[in-house]
Design an enzyme around this catalytic site. Structure first.
Site, short mmCIF file in Angstrom:
data_model
loop_
_atom_site.label_atom_id
_atom_site.label_comp_id
_atom_site.label_asym_id
_atom_site.label_seq_id
_atom_site.Cartn_x
_atom_site.Cartn_y
_atom_site.Cartn_z
N SER A 28 1.09 -1.52 -0.43
CA SER A 28 -0.01 0.03 -0.19
C SER A 28 0.69 1.23 0.09
O SER A 28 2.09 1.31 0.34
CB SER A 28 -0.72 -0.44 1.20
OG SER A 28 -1.52 1.34 1.01
N TYR A 42 -2.61 -0.76 10.55
CA TYR A 42 -2.09 -0.57 8.66
C TYR A 42 -0.72 -0.15 8.21
O TYR A 42 -0.31 -1.45 7.29
CB TYR A 42 -3.73 -0.58 8.22
CG TYR A 42 -3.41 -0.31 6.10
CD1 TYR A 42 -3.64 -1.55 6.39
CD2 TYR A 42 -3.46 0.32 5.89
CE1 TYR A 42 -4.03 -1.79 4.65
CE2 TYR A 42 -3.64 0.69 4.51
CZ TYR A 42 -3.60 -1.36 3.77
OH TYR A 42 -4.08 -1.50 2.30
#
Length: 246
Positions: free
Chosen positions: A141, A155
């Site tokens: 990501s 995350y």
């Protein structure tokens, strides 16, 4: 020519979104594809059926990323079905956002189990079968590099961990001719993050290109990394985020 002719690929978390797009693109390029799902059996079977209708070979396998044995079994079943393995795409992952003061140890363990441990388990199982020219592609990501939003500590940490894991595996496997790279998507129009969603205007404000990417954009980059043109690329992180982190 089809770039992945006679190759076998396993794509985790491919019942929808980025994973499904990668599985379909690989099949169009000539690969036989195994794809995993956790709960969406019907959607995964639909992806596999679409591939078969186009003349490709595909199977859908259930594998919960939180269960390392299920992930390892998916690798073995892929080899049993297709007779080998050349490409592993570690796409399956989860995301949830909470203030650090609200997160629990269970949240920590679950995020790391699915987003990092499953990648380790699948990759370790796959390297028994991957030969010279083998490919491991991890889906990270852009938030591994920059976290603009509150609540994303776990995350971001999990996706940052993939960077270190990717670089370490690239070193370990380079002598065997196996490359390992990580793709860092930014805002991609999927069911999980629709371009018409409640935070879409904010996400666009961070971009240089001012629009969401598509799952096919990520699939195109994954196909490059899986194919012969990227043979000299390993240990790399490729950000595809419309300039979100620029």
């Amino acid at each position: 020519m089809e770039k992945l002719q006679n190759k076998v690929a396993l794509v985790t978390g491919a019942s929808r979104g980025i994973g499904a797009a990668i599985a379909k693109r690989f099949a169009r390029e000539g690969a036989s594809v195994a794809l995993t799902y956790q709960t969406s059996k019907d959607k995964a079977e639909q992806v596999a059926q679409e591939i078969r209708q186009l003349g490709g070979k595909a199977i859908a396998l259930r594998a919960d990323g939180a269960d390392p044995q299920a992930v390892i079994s998916a690798v073995d079943k892929t080899v049993q079905e297709f007779g080998g393995l050349h490409i592993l795409v570690n796409n399956a992952g989860i995301a949830f956002y909470h203030d650090i003061s609200q997160l629990t140890l269970e949240d920590f363990d679950h995020m790391m189990a699915v987003n990092v441990r499953a990648v380790f388990a699948a990759s370790q199982a796959a390297i028994k079968y991957l030969g010279d020219g083998g490919r491991i592609i991890n889906i990270g990501s852009c938030q591994a590099e920059r976290m603009p939003d509150p609540g994303g500590s776990l995350y971001a940490m999990s996706k940052s961990a993939l960077v270190g894991l990717t670089k370490g595996m690239a070193r370990d496997l380079g002598s065997r001719g196996i490359t390992v790279n990580v793709i860092h998507p930014g805002p991609i129009d999927t069911d999980m993050n629709p371009a018409s969603g409640p935070t879409s205007a904010y996400q666009r404000s961070l971009m240089a290109l001012s629009d969401f990417g598509t799952a096919n954009d990520i699939a195109a980059l994954a196909t490059y990394l899986a194919g012969p043109e990227s043979a000299y690329m390993t240990g790399s992180g490729l950000t595809i985020d419309g300039g979100t982190n620029s």
